[in-house]
Scaffold this active site. Structure first.
Site, short mmCIF file in Angstrom:
data_model
loop_
_atom_site.label_atom_id
_atom_site.label_comp_id
_atom_site.label_asym_id
_atom_site.label_seq_id
_atom_site.Cartn_x
_atom_site.Cartn_y
_atom_site.Cartn_z
N GLY A 65 0.81 -1.21 0.00
CA GLY A 65 0.00 0.00 0.00
C GLY A 65 0.85 1.26 0.00
O GLY A 65 0.54 2.24 -0.68
N SER A 66 1.94 1.24 0.76
CA SER A 66 2.78 2.44 0.86
C SER A 66 3.35 2.82 -0.50
O SER A 66 3.31 3.99 -0.89
CB SER A 66 3.93 2.21 1.85
OG SER A 66 3.42 1.94 3.14
N ASN A 93 -7.76 3.97 8.82
CA ASN A 93 -7.21 2.76 9.43
C ASN A 93 -7.32 2.74 10.95
O ASN A 93 -7.30 1.69 11.56
CB ASN A 93 -5.75 2.56 9.02
CG ASN A 93 -4.92 3.81 9.11
OD1 ASN A 93 -5.29 4.86 8.58
ND2 ASN A 93 -3.81 3.73 9.82
N GLN A 144 -7.79 0.06 3.62
CA GLN A 144 -8.68 -0.49 4.65
C GLN A 144 -10.05 -0.88 4.09
O GLN A 144 -10.86 -1.47 4.81
CB GLN A 144 -8.87 0.50 5.79
CG GLN A 144 -7.62 0.72 6.64
CD GLN A 144 -7.22 -0.51 7.44
OE1 GLN A 144 -8.05 -1.34 7.81
NE2 GLN A 144 -5.94 -0.65 7.73
N SER A 192 -3.54 -3.03 -0.43
CA SER A 192 -2.44 -3.82 0.14
C SER A 192 -2.94 -5.22 0.47
O SER A 192 -3.94 -5.37 1.17
CB SER A 192 -1.91 -3.13 1.39
OG SER A 192 -0.94 -3.96 2.00
N THR A 232 11.65 -7.68 -10.84
CA THR A 232 11.00 -8.96 -11.11
C THR A 232 9.76 -9.09 -10.23
O THR A 232 9.81 -8.83 -9.04
CB THR A 232 11.98 -10.12 -10.83
OG1 THR A 232 13.15 -9.91 -11.62
CG2 THR A 232 11.36 -11.47 -11.17
N CYS A 247 2.57 2.51 12.89
CA CYS A 247 3.69 3.37 12.50
C CYS A 247 4.04 4.37 13.58
O CYS A 247 5.17 4.82 13.67
CB CYS A 247 3.34 4.12 11.22
SG CYS A 247 2.34 3.14 10.12
C1 LIG Z 1 -1.61 -0.59 6.08
C2 LIG Z 1 -1.95 0.68 5.38
C3 LIG Z 1 -1.08 1.24 4.42
C4 LIG Z 1 0.28 0.65 4.13
O1 LIG Z 1 0.22 -0.55 3.43
P1 LIG Z 1 1.55 -1.47 3.40
O2 LIG Z 1 1.18 -2.56 2.45
O3 LIG Z 1 1.73 -1.96 4.78
O4 LIG Z 1 2.64 -0.62 2.88
C5 LIG Z 1 -1.48 2.38 3.78
N1 LIG Z 1 -2.65 2.95 4.04
C6 LIG Z 1 -3.51 2.46 4.95
C7 LIG Z 1 -4.81 3.13 5.17
C8 LIG Z 1 -3.18 1.30 5.65
O5 LIG Z 1 -4.03 0.83 6.56
#
Ligand SMILES: *Cc1c(COP(=O)(O)O)cnc(C)c1O
Length: 395
Positions: free
Chosen positions: A70-71, A151, A179, A199, A237, A324
């Site tokens: 997600g990041s 989240n 989320q 994610s 990859t 975090c």
């Molecule tokens: C967990 C989360 C992310 C980050 O996703 P990762 O796959 O852990 O990098 C970003 N945004 C929200 C709202 C999240 O809950």
């Protein structure tokens, strides 16, 4: 009893996801870029996963880009819109105060480069107002990014309406749907979404794999340079097994969404009902616009961190603020954004439940939390002052 109640932080890998990925680790481990048939088998698996993911959100396979999570998807969406905007003299971005740090820190980086960022208020109910988005739009706005569901407090934002507004003005619209994906219905066309992040590990796929949806003609800038994978937009990859698992997990979650929600809601409602009986407690975020599994509450006179440690001793995995920020002593930026005073925000608890939880586990939480809160208050100097009336109750 062991109770995992931190599904907003991460989830277990589902059997379906594991079964789907194993062959690509053990047998069909070829590189999708290799020309021989063994590599092409992996390439076909990627294509199939792309089709599955696209179908789950109403997109086309060519609009799906696999990332490391997600990041990365958030970073790429925002940086892309900023770079393209800057080429046209547009250097203003709009977001909200309670986004994930993957969004907020990317915006901060852009600010240091000379971009201007407007972070919108999310009001006491944890929902951003359409008028506020509209009021912030300028002729030089190059992106609006608003998360689908928060989240920490689980509130859902008016995505379709914000999307429509942006579409009308010709401004790209991104949503961090990490989320929401797999937990709520998403249709990128109907919801006017130009870019969307997901994610895998938030819906029972492994960690380290995610998706950036970018509408056709939405220009993307590379964050990772190298080979021509993902149509030249994301080098490296491909994480074939992870991607296959992500697709399987998303498909499973989408197919069982109603059934999962029907299972989760009574558990969540019981948690809210029972934990609200604790004196001087407060539910955070409007329940009217809410993802099924997230429960966020504050208990006055205690420290969230102490609560978590004692819950851990009772076998309960929960969280306070986001993963975090834990480790730092600052209260959650999300709880501050909905107007909670620092001292109240410090006493927060997030329980995020999923379809793998049971009512017995909920009963265990309901038995343990009030006892632990009462114990912590009994040794808290702050609670002592609140009780004596030398400090006013805030909730
Ligand atoms: C967990 C989360 C992310 C980050 O996703 P990762 O796959 O852990 O990098 C970003 N945004 C929200 C709202 C999240 O809950």
């Amino acid at each position: 009893m062991f109770v995992y109640a931190d599904n907003a932080a991460t989830t277990c890998v589902s059997r379906a996801a594991l079964d789907a990925m194993l062959p690509y680790l053990l047998e069909d481990y070829g590189n999708p870029s290799s020309l021989y048939a063994f590599g092409q088998k992996a390439q076909e698996a990627l294509q199939e996963a792309r089709e599955t993911v696209a179908k789950c959100i109403g997109a086309t396979p060519r609009e799906i880009y696999f990332t490391s999570g997600g990041s990365e998807a958030d970073n790429q969406a925002i940086v892309s819109a900023a770079r393209v905007g800057a080429r046209h003299g547009k250097k203003h971005l709009i977001s909200t105060k309670f986004e994930h740090h993957a969004v907020l820190h990317t915006l901060k980086k852009l600010e240091k480069e000379g971009f201007e960022v407007t972070l919108l208020d999310v009001h006491a109910d944890g929902v951003v107002r359409l008028e506020d988005v509209e009021g912030a739009i300028r002729p030089d706005t190059c992106l609006v990014t608003v998360m689908f569901a928060n989240n920490e407090i689980g509130t859902i934002q008016p995505i379709r309406e914000i999307g429509a507004l942006c579409r009308e003005r010709g401004i790209p619209f991104h949503t961090d749907a990490v989320q929401a994906a797999g937990h709520m219905p998403i249709d990128v066309v109907e919801m006017n979404i130009d870019m969307l992040s997901m994610s895998g590990h938030k819906f029972h796929a492994p960690k380290g794999v995610g998706v950036l949806y970018a509408k056709r003609n939405m220009p993307l800038v590379n964050i990772i340079e190298g080979g021509a994978q993902e149509r030249g937009k994301r080098a490296g990859t491909e994480n074939v097994a992870g991607i296959v698992a992500l697709a399987a997990a998303l498909k499973e979650s989408c197919e069982h969404m109603e059934e999962n929600t029907a299972k989760i809601l009574p558990m969540r409602d019981k948690l809210f009902a029972e934990l609200s009986k604790i004196p001087h407690s407060k539910i955070n975020g409007s329940l009217e616009h809410h993802v099924p599994g997230t429960v966020n509450m504050c208990f006055e006179g205690i420290e969230g961190e102490s609560l978590l440690l004692l819950l851990d001793r009772e076998g309960i995995c929960a969280s306070s603020g986001s993963a975090c920020t834990s480790g730092s002593l600052d209260p959650s930026h999300v709880l501050l954004s909905i107007g909670l005073p620092h001292e109240v925000a410090h006493g927060s608890l997030r329980l995020s439940i999923g379809e793998y939880n049971s009512m017995d586990e909920i009963d265990h939480i309901i038995e343990v939390v009030p006892k632990v809160v009462a114990y912590l208050r009994s040794i808290s100097p702050v609670w002592d002052e609140l009780e004596k009336g030398t400090r006013p109750h805030l909730i």
